[in-house]
Scaffold this motif. Structure first.
Motif, PDB file in Angstrom:
ATOM      1  N   ALA A  23     -72.289 -26.624  21.743  1.00 27.13           N
ATOM      2  CA  ALA A  23     -72.736 -28.019  22.041  1.00 27.13           C
ATOM      3  C   ALA A  23     -72.651 -28.947  21.176  1.00 27.13           C
ATOM      4  O   ALA A  23     -73.607 -29.749  20.757  1.00 27.13           O
ATOM      5  CB  ALA A  23     -74.402 -27.634  22.459  1.00 27.13           C
ATOM      6  N   HIS A  24     -71.274 -29.179  20.495  1.00 25.24           N
ATOM      7  CA  HIS A  24     -71.019 -30.322  19.777  1.00 25.24           C
ATOM      8  C   HIS A  24     -69.612 -30.648  20.164  1.00 25.24           C
ATOM      9  O   HIS A  24     -68.733 -29.854  20.305  1.00 25.24           O
ATOM     10  CB  HIS A  24     -71.187 -29.958  18.430  1.00 25.24           C
ATOM     11  N   ASP A  25     -69.230 -32.181  20.213  1.00 21.53           N
ATOM     12  CA  ASP A  25     -67.866 -32.327  20.637  1.00 21.53           C
ATOM     13  C   ASP A  25     -66.922 -31.961  19.726  1.00 21.53           C
ATOM     14  O   ASP A  25     -65.882 -31.306  20.134  1.00 21.53           O
ATOM     15  CB  ASP A  25     -67.893 -34.007  20.344  1.00 21.53           C
ATOM     16  N   PHE A  80     -68.182 -26.878   7.783  1.00 22.47           N
ATOM     17  CA  PHE A  80     -69.335 -26.906   8.259  1.00 22.47           C
ATOM     18  C   PHE A  80     -68.913 -26.362   9.703  1.00 22.47           C
ATOM     19  O   PHE A  80     -70.021 -25.522  10.373  1.00 22.47           O
ATOM     20  CB  PHE A  80     -70.077 -28.359   8.289  1.00 22.47           C
ATOM     21  N   HIS A  81     -68.313 -26.982  10.580  1.00 20.31           N
ATOM     22  CA  HIS A  81     -68.131 -26.733  12.019  1.00 20.31           C
ATOM     23  C   HIS A  81     -67.628 -25.399  12.225  1.00 20.31           C
ATOM     24  O   HIS A  81     -68.097 -24.675  13.304  1.00 20.31           O
ATOM     25  CB  HIS A  81     -67.167 -27.672  12.696  1.00 20.31           C
ATOM     26  N   VAL A  82     -66.582 -24.875  11.513  1.00 18.69           N
ATOM     27  CA  VAL A  82     -66.006 -23.492  11.885  1.00 18.69           C
ATOM     28  C   VAL A  82     -67.161 -22.328  11.423  1.00 18.69           C
ATOM     29  O   VAL A  82     -67.432 -21.243  11.947  1.00 18.69           O
ATOM     30  CB  VAL A  82     -64.902 -23.138  10.896  1.00 18.69           C
ATOM     31  N   GLN A  83     -68.249 -22.675  10.501  1.00 16.54           N
ATOM     32  CA  GLN A  83     -69.182 -21.641  10.164  1.00 16.54           C
ATOM     33  C   GLN A  83     -70.133 -21.542  11.339  1.00 16.54           C
ATOM     34  O   GLN A  83     -70.626 -20.364  11.603  1.00 16.54           O
ATOM     35  CB  GLN A  83     -69.850 -22.216   8.744  1.00 16.54           C
ATOM     36  N   HIS A  84     -70.364 -22.649  12.006  1.00 14.23           N
ATOM     37  CA  HIS A  84     -71.144 -22.442  13.295  1.00 14.23           C
ATOM     38  C   HIS A  84     -70.665 -21.548  14.263  1.00 14.23           C
ATOM     39  O   HIS A  84     -71.024 -20.670  14.953  1.00 14.23           O
ATOM     40  CB  HIS A  84     -71.578 -23.956  13.963  1.00 14.23           C
ATOM     41  N   LEU A  85     -69.400 -21.861  14.572  1.00 13.45           N
ATOM     42  CA  LEU A  85     -68.545 -20.901  15.410  1.00 13.45           C
ATOM     43  C   LEU A  85     -68.524 -19.493  15.196  1.00 13.45           C
ATOM     44  O   LEU A  85     -68.617 -18.532  15.788  1.00 13.45           O
ATOM     45  CB  LEU A  85     -67.249 -21.367  15.821  1.00 13.45           C
ATOM     46  N   HIS A  86     -68.353 -19.384  13.860  1.00 14.98           N
ATOM     47  CA  HIS A  86     -68.229 -17.975  13.188  1.00 14.98           C
ATOM     48  C   HIS A  86     -69.498 -17.245  13.315  1.00 14.98           C
ATOM     49  O   HIS A  86     -69.543 -16.163  13.728  1.00 14.98           O
ATOM     50  CB  HIS A  86     -67.542 -18.146  11.807  1.00 14.98           C
ATOM     51  N   ARG A  87     -70.534 -17.816  12.986  1.00 13.86           N
ATOM     52  CA  ARG A  87     -71.731 -17.221  12.969  1.00 13.86           C
ATOM     53  C   ARG A  87     -72.271 -17.040  14.377  1.00 13.86           C
ATOM     54  O   ARG A  87     -73.107 -15.956  14.754  1.00 13.86           O
ATOM     55  CB  ARG A  87     -72.987 -18.241  12.442  1.00 13.86           C
ATOM     56  N   ALA A  88     -71.804 -17.655  15.391  1.00 14.89           N
ATOM     57  CA  ALA A  88     -72.062 -17.348  16.676  1.00 14.89           C
ATOM     58  C   ALA A  88     -71.092 -16.229  17.289  1.00 14.89           C
ATOM     59  O   ALA A  88     -71.219 -15.810  18.450  1.00 14.89           O
ATOM     60  CB  ALA A  88     -71.743 -18.697  17.525  1.00 14.89           C
ATOM     61  N   GLY A  89     -70.164 -15.941  16.718  1.00  8.83           N
ATOM     62  CA  GLY A  89     -69.309 -14.760  17.150  1.00  8.83           C
ATOM     63  C   GLY A  89     -68.027 -15.331  17.850  1.00  8.83           C
ATOM     64  O   GLY A  89     -67.481 -14.560  18.404  1.00  8.83           O
ATOM     65  N   LEU A  90     -67.969 -16.697  17.989  1.00  9.38           N
ATOM     66  CA  LEU A  90     -66.922 -17.027  18.905  1.00  9.38           C
ATOM     67  C   LEU A  90     -65.415 -17.482  18.179  1.00  9.38           C
ATOM     68  O   LEU A  90     -64.398 -17.297  19.007  1.00  9.38           O
ATOM     69  CB  LEU A  90     -67.238 -18.603  19.308  1.00  9.38           C
ATOM     70  N   ILE A  91     -65.398 -16.988  17.130  1.00  9.30           N
ATOM     71  CA  ILE A  91     -64.127 -17.152  16.492  1.00  9.30           C
ATOM     72  C   ILE A  91     -64.093 -16.219  15.184  1.00  9.30           C
ATOM     73  O   ILE A  91     -65.081 -15.842  14.591  1.00  9.30           O
ATOM     74  CB  ILE A  91     -63.635 -18.519  15.670  1.00  9.30           C
ATOM     75  N   THR A  92     -62.821 -15.969  14.733  1.00  9.53           N
ATOM     76  CA  THR A  92     -62.577 -14.952  13.634  1.00  9.53           C
ATOM     77  C   THR A  92     -61.852 -15.645  12.493  1.00  9.53           C
ATOM     78  O   THR A  92     -61.253 -16.711  12.907  1.00  9.53           O
ATOM     79  CB  THR A  92     -61.626 -13.847  14.247  1.00  9.53           C
ATOM     80  N   GLN A  93     -62.224 -15.061  11.463  1.00 13.77           N
ATOM     81  CA  GLN A  93     -61.540 -15.618  10.076  1.00 13.77           C
ATOM     82  C   GLN A  93     -60.844 -14.560   9.490  1.00 13.77           C
ATOM     83  O   GLN A  93     -61.242 -13.317   9.246  1.00 13.77           O
ATOM     84  CB  GLN A  93     -62.403 -16.270   9.239  1.00 13.77           C
TER      85      GLN A  93
END
Length: 119
Positions: free
Chosen positions: A14-16, A51-64
């Protein structure tokens, strides 16, 4: 996927910037992109990207993953399909065949003919 996981995933999207980042990674497929390439394409400094990738990573939507000195980010297609499945779970009177979208990144190499979607 349960409701708390869905809320966390939707909140992360929910962020552009995060939505643009996630869509970029979905388009790229399972190979993902290096952090530097993502930052350049989105026109942002590395600290903002982190900052932004950490949000997506914590939500489980991306891998690193690390490849030498680079961090490579990729969409987690299982999580993405889980979220879409959760959102459409009771779609169309529970006839999931009508509205059960699924992304199959392994088929990404097969190009669709103009006007058709690839499988």
């Amino acid at each position: 996927m349960d409701s708390s996981q869905a809320v966390q995933a939707l909140s992360a999207l929910a962020h552009d910037t995060r939505l643009a980042l996630f869509r970029m990674l979905v388009e790229r497929g399972p190979d993902g992109l290096a952090a530097g390439v993502i930052a350049e394409r989105l026109g942002m400094p590395p600290s903002s990207l982190t900052f932004h990738v950490q949000h997506l990573h914590r939500a489980g939507l991306i891998t690193q993953r690390r490849l030498g000195r680079q961090l490579i980010y990729a969409a987690d297609f299982t999580a993405m399909n889980g979220l879409v499945g959760y959102l459409t779970e009771n779609c169309c009177g529970q006839d999931s065949a009508i509205c059960a979208p699924a992304c199959r990144p392994e088929a990404a190499g097969v190009a669709a003919r103009p006007g058709q979607r690839s499988a």
